[in-house]
Write a protein that holds these residues in place. Structure first.
Motif, PDB file in Angstrom:
ATOM      1  N   THR A  29      36.301   3.362  88.837  1.00  0.00           N
ATOM      2  CA  THR A  29      37.367   4.063  89.566  1.00  0.00           C
ATOM      3  C   THR A  29      38.217   4.937  88.641  1.00  0.00           C
ATOM      4  OG1 THR A  29      38.885   2.204  89.305  1.00  0.00           O
ATOM      5  CG2 THR A  29      37.526   2.241  91.318  1.00  0.00           C
ATOM      6  N   ILE A  30      37.767   5.159  87.426  1.00  0.00           N
ATOM      7  CA  ILE A  30      38.535   5.910  86.441  1.00  0.00           C
ATOM      8  C   ILE A  30      38.838   7.312  86.962  1.00  0.00           C
ATOM      9  CG2 ILE A  30      36.584   6.804  85.093  1.00  0.00           C
ATOM     10  CD1 ILE A  30      38.463   5.718  82.671  1.00  0.00           C
ATOM     11  N   ARG A  31      40.083   7.786  86.709  1.00  0.00           N
ATOM     12  CA  ARG A  31      40.492   9.086  87.236  1.00  0.00           C
ATOM     13  C   ARG A  31      41.726   9.635  86.557  1.00  0.00           C
ATOM     14  NH1 ARG A  31      42.481   7.349  93.141  1.00  0.00           N
ATOM     15  NH2 ARG A  31      40.822   5.873  92.950  1.00  0.00           N
ATOM     16  N   ARG A  32      41.924  10.905  86.777  1.00  0.00           N
ATOM     17  CA  ARG A  32      43.173  11.592  86.457  1.00  0.00           C
ATOM     18  C   ARG A  32      43.610  12.295  87.715  1.00  0.00           C
ATOM     19  NH1 ARG A  32      43.917  14.540  80.824  1.00  0.00           N
ATOM     20  NH2 ARG A  32      45.844  14.931  81.910  1.00  0.00           N
ATOM     21  N   CYS A  33      44.814  12.871  87.680  1.00  0.00           N
ATOM     22  CA  CYS A  33      45.400  13.501  88.856  1.00  0.00           C
ATOM     23  C   CYS A  33      46.135  14.769  88.428  1.00  0.00           C
ATOM     24  CB  CYS A  33      46.364  12.512  89.504  1.00  0.00           C
ATOM     25  SG  CYS A  33      47.342  13.170  90.854  1.00  0.00           S
ATOM     26  N   THR A  34      46.206  15.738  89.348  1.00  0.00           N
ATOM     27  CA  THR A  34      46.859  17.018  89.042  1.00  0.00           C
ATOM     28  C   THR A  34      48.284  17.130  89.580  1.00  0.00           C
ATOM     29  OG1 THR A  34      46.027  18.097  91.050  1.00  0.00           O
ATOM     30  CG2 THR A  34      44.644  18.248  89.044  1.00  0.00           C
ATOM     31  N   TYR A  37      53.702  15.022  88.108  1.00  0.00           N
ATOM     32  CA  TYR A  37      54.008  13.936  87.191  1.00  0.00           C
ATOM     33  C   TYR A  37      52.793  13.558  86.345  1.00  0.00           C
ATOM     34  CZ  TYR A  37      55.959   9.644  85.313  1.00  0.00           C
ATOM     35  OH  TYR A  37      56.402   8.659  84.467  1.00  0.00           O
ATOM     36  N   CYS A  38      51.651  13.353  86.990  1.00  0.00           N
ATOM     37  CA  CYS A  38      50.436  12.967  86.256  1.00  0.00           C
ATOM     38  C   CYS A  38      49.995  14.067  85.301  1.00  0.00           C
ATOM     39  CB  CYS A  38      49.312  12.627  87.225  1.00  0.00           C
ATOM     40  SG  CYS A  38      49.602  11.107  88.162  1.00  0.00           S
ATOM     41  N   ARG A  39      50.162  15.304  85.720  1.00  0.00           N
ATOM     42  CA  ARG A  39      49.781  16.424  84.857  1.00  0.00           C
ATOM     43  C   ARG A  39      50.571  16.370  83.550  1.00  0.00           C
ATOM     44  NH1 ARG A  39      50.395  20.196  88.537  1.00  0.00           N
ATOM     45  NH2 ARG A  39      52.515  20.710  87.971  1.00  0.00           N
ATOM     46  N   MET A  40      51.862  16.067  83.634  1.00  0.00           N
ATOM     47  CA  MET A  40      52.694  15.991  82.424  1.00  0.00           C
ATOM     48  C   MET A  40      52.446  14.707  81.644  1.00  0.00           C
ATOM     49  SD  MET A  40      56.256  17.614  83.774  1.00  0.00           S
ATOM     50  CE  MET A  40      56.890  18.188  82.211  1.00  0.00           C
ATOM     51  N   ARG A  41      52.152  13.621  82.348  1.00  0.00           N
ATOM     52  CA  ARG A  41      51.922  12.329  81.702  1.00  0.00           C
ATOM     53  C   ARG A  41      50.582  12.307  80.993  1.00  0.00           C
ATOM     54  NH1 ARG A  41      52.144   7.835  85.917  1.00  0.00           N
ATOM     55  NH2 ARG A  41      50.139   8.692  86.491  1.00  0.00           N
ATOM     56  N   THR A  69      58.230  11.636  97.672  1.00  0.00           N
ATOM     57  CA  THR A  69      58.237  10.713  98.815  1.00  0.00           C
ATOM     58  C   THR A  69      58.674   9.307  98.425  1.00  0.00           C
ATOM     59  OG1 THR A  69      55.941  10.005  98.530  1.00  0.00           O
ATOM     60  CG2 THR A  69      56.324  11.983  99.900  1.00  0.00           C
ATOM     61  N   LYS A  70      58.733   9.023  97.142  1.00  0.00           N
ATOM     62  CA  LYS A  70      59.092   7.707  96.602  1.00  0.00           C
ATOM     63  C   LYS A  70      58.128   6.599  97.044  1.00  0.00           C
ATOM     64  CE  LYS A  70      63.958   8.794  95.930  1.00  0.00           C
ATOM     65  NZ  LYS A  70      63.788   9.385  94.648  1.00  0.00           N
ATOM     66  N   THR A  71      56.922   6.979  97.442  1.00  0.00           N
ATOM     67  CA  THR A  71      55.901   5.994  97.798  1.00  0.00           C
ATOM     68  C   THR A  71      55.246   5.446  96.541  1.00  0.00           C
ATOM     69  OG1 THR A  71      55.489   7.182  99.858  1.00  0.00           O
ATOM     70  CG2 THR A  71      53.811   5.602  99.171  1.00  0.00           C
ATOM     71  N   ALA A  72      54.888   6.337  95.629  1.00  0.00           N
ATOM     72  CA  ALA A  72      54.310   5.905  94.354  1.00  0.00           C
ATOM     73  C   ALA A  72      55.418   5.367  93.465  1.00  0.00           C
ATOM     74  CB  ALA A  72      53.602   7.073  93.677  1.00  0.00           C
ATOM     75  N   LYS A  73      55.118   4.303  92.770  1.00  0.00           N
ATOM     76  CA  LYS A  73      56.090   3.672  91.872  1.00  0.00           C
ATOM     77  C   LYS A  73      55.465   3.620  90.475  1.00  0.00           C
ATOM     78  CE  LYS A  73      57.999   1.127  95.739  1.00  0.00           C
ATOM     79  NZ  LYS A  73      58.497   2.366  96.223  1.00  0.00           N
ATOM     80  N   HIS A  74      56.038   4.384  89.566  1.00  0.00           N
ATOM     81  CA  HIS A  74      55.511   4.514  88.208  1.00  0.00           C
ATOM     82  C   HIS A  74      56.340   3.650  87.271  1.00  0.00           C
ATOM     83  CE1 HIS A  74      53.176   8.045  89.497  1.00  0.00           C
ATOM     84  NE2 HIS A  74      54.200   8.245  90.295  1.00  0.00           N
ATOM     85  N   TYR A  75      55.672   2.801  86.494  1.00  0.00           N
ATOM     86  CA  TYR A  75      56.355   1.872  85.599  1.00  0.00           C
ATOM     87  C   TYR A  75      56.044   2.193  84.143  1.00  0.00           C
ATOM     88  CZ  TYR A  75      57.110  -0.829  89.821  1.00  0.00           C
ATOM     89  OH  TYR A  75      57.477  -1.221  91.078  1.00  0.00           O
ATOM     90  N   PHE A  76      57.060   2.053  83.308  1.00  0.00           N
ATOM     91  CA  PHE A  76      56.860   2.271  81.877  1.00  0.00           C
ATOM     92  C   PHE A  76      57.785   1.372  81.074  1.00  0.00           C
ATOM     93  CE2 PHE A  76      59.876   5.382  83.397  1.00  0.00           C
ATOM     94  CZ  PHE A  76      60.857   5.440  82.430  1.00  0.00           C
ATOM     95  N   CYS A  77      57.412   1.156  79.819  1.00  0.00           N
ATOM     96  CA  CYS A  77      58.189   0.308  78.915  1.00  0.00           C
ATOM     97  C   CYS A  77      59.451   1.054  78.483  1.00  0.00           C
ATOM     98  CB  CYS A  77      57.333  -0.048  77.702  1.00  0.00           C
ATOM     99  SG  CYS A  77      58.257  -0.937  76.426  1.00  0.00           S
ATOM    100  N   PRO A  78      60.614   0.426  78.587  1.00  0.00           N
ATOM    101  CA  PRO A  78      61.847   1.088  78.176  1.00  0.00           C
ATOM    102  C   PRO A  78      62.027   1.154  76.658  1.00  0.00           C
ATOM    103  CG  PRO A  78      62.330  -1.127  78.890  1.00  0.00           C
ATOM    104  CD  PRO A  78      60.862  -0.896  79.148  1.00  0.00           C
ATOM    105  N   VAL A  79      61.207   0.410  75.913  1.00  0.00           N
ATOM    106  CA  VAL A  79      61.323   0.396  74.456  1.00  0.00           C
ATOM    107  C   VAL A  79      60.479   1.518  73.844  1.00  0.00           C
ATOM    108  CG1 VAL A  79      61.004  -0.970  72.352  1.00  0.00           C
ATOM    109  CG2 VAL A  79      61.763  -2.092  74.460  1.00  0.00           C
ATOM    110  N   CYS A  80      59.163   1.528  74.140  1.00  0.00           N
ATOM    111  CA  CYS A  80      58.273   2.539  73.532  1.00  0.00           C
ATOM    112  C   CYS A  80      57.978   3.709  74.461  1.00  0.00           C
ATOM    113  CB  CYS A  80      56.975   1.899  73.051  1.00  0.00           C
ATOM    114  SG  CYS A  80      55.953   1.191  74.368  1.00  0.00           S
ATOM    115  N   GLY A  81      58.316   3.592  75.743  1.00  0.00           N
ATOM    116  CA  GLY A  81      58.140   4.687  76.688  1.00  0.00           C
ATOM    117  C   GLY A  81      56.751   4.828  77.276  1.00  0.00           C
ATOM    118  N   ILE A  82      55.842   3.916  76.987  1.00  0.00           N
ATOM    119  CA  ILE A  82      54.471   4.032  77.476  1.00  0.00           C
ATOM    120  C   ILE A  82      54.378   3.660  78.954  1.00  0.00           C
ATOM    121  CG2 ILE A  82      52.115   3.071  77.267  1.00  0.00           C
ATOM    122  CD1 ILE A  82      52.889   5.035  75.028  1.00  0.00           C
ATOM    123  N   TYR A  83      53.704   4.548  79.719  1.00  0.00           N
ATOM    124  CA  TYR A  83      53.386   4.284  81.122  1.00  0.00           C
ATOM    125  C   TYR A  83      52.320   3.197  81.155  1.00  0.00           C
ATOM    126  CZ  TYR A  83      49.914   5.090  84.819  1.00  0.00           C
ATOM    127  OH  TYR A  83      48.947   4.922  85.780  1.00  0.00           O
TER     128      TYR A  83
END
Length: 140
Positions: A29-34, A37-41, A69-83
């Motif tokens: 199921t590997i993928r990227r998105c355009t 947000y995903c484009r910048m990430r 839409t606030k449907t997707a919820k993106h999580y990242f570490c507040p210390v190193c910033g990694i998604y």
């Protein structure tokens, strides 16, 4: 977690967030998105069910980012910033896991990664997910 699939250990860069995850269909199921947000990430993600993730450390410290839409919820570490992961807009019963967080896995392990059209999101049209292209990696 689905008991019949392999458990993968994962963490952010600094180790403040650690988890194990069972992928929906391993790396098929590997993928990227355009989307903007995903484009910048720039991350490569793989699918898991919502109940497929088990946090070992740092779940309470994760930072949440939502937009549009606030449907997707993106999580990242507040210390190193990694998604680390996100709950999908296209299928809110699934999460996308940053493959770079999985122990022993790199986004460069995959010769081709399908790139989905997130600008024209499948939730906004009846046509379903559209493929925008293929990202290829050819080591020299």
């Amino acid at each position: 977690m689905a008991p019949d699939s392999k458990k993968h250990l994962a963490s952010c860069h600094c180790g403040s967030v650690q988890f194990e995850v069972r992928l929906t269909d391993e790396f098929n199921t590997i993928r990227r998105c355009t989307c903007s947000y995903c484009r910048m990430r720039g991350a490569v993600a793989v699918s898991a069910q919502l109940d497929g993730i088990n946090f070992l450390k740092g779940e309470e410290t994760l930072t949440l980012y939502e937009f549009n839409t606030k449907t997707a919820k993106h999580y990242f570490c507040p210390v190193c910033g990694i998604y680390t992961h996100h709950q999908r807009r296209s299928n809110p019963t699934q999460i996308g896991i940053n493959v770079a967080c999985l122990a022993g896995v790199s986004p460069f392990d995959f010769a081709e990664v399908v790139v989905y059209d997130g600008v024209n999101h499948p939730s906004d049209a009846s046509s379903g997910p559209l493929v925008a292209g293929i990202l290829r990696f050819s080591p020299t």
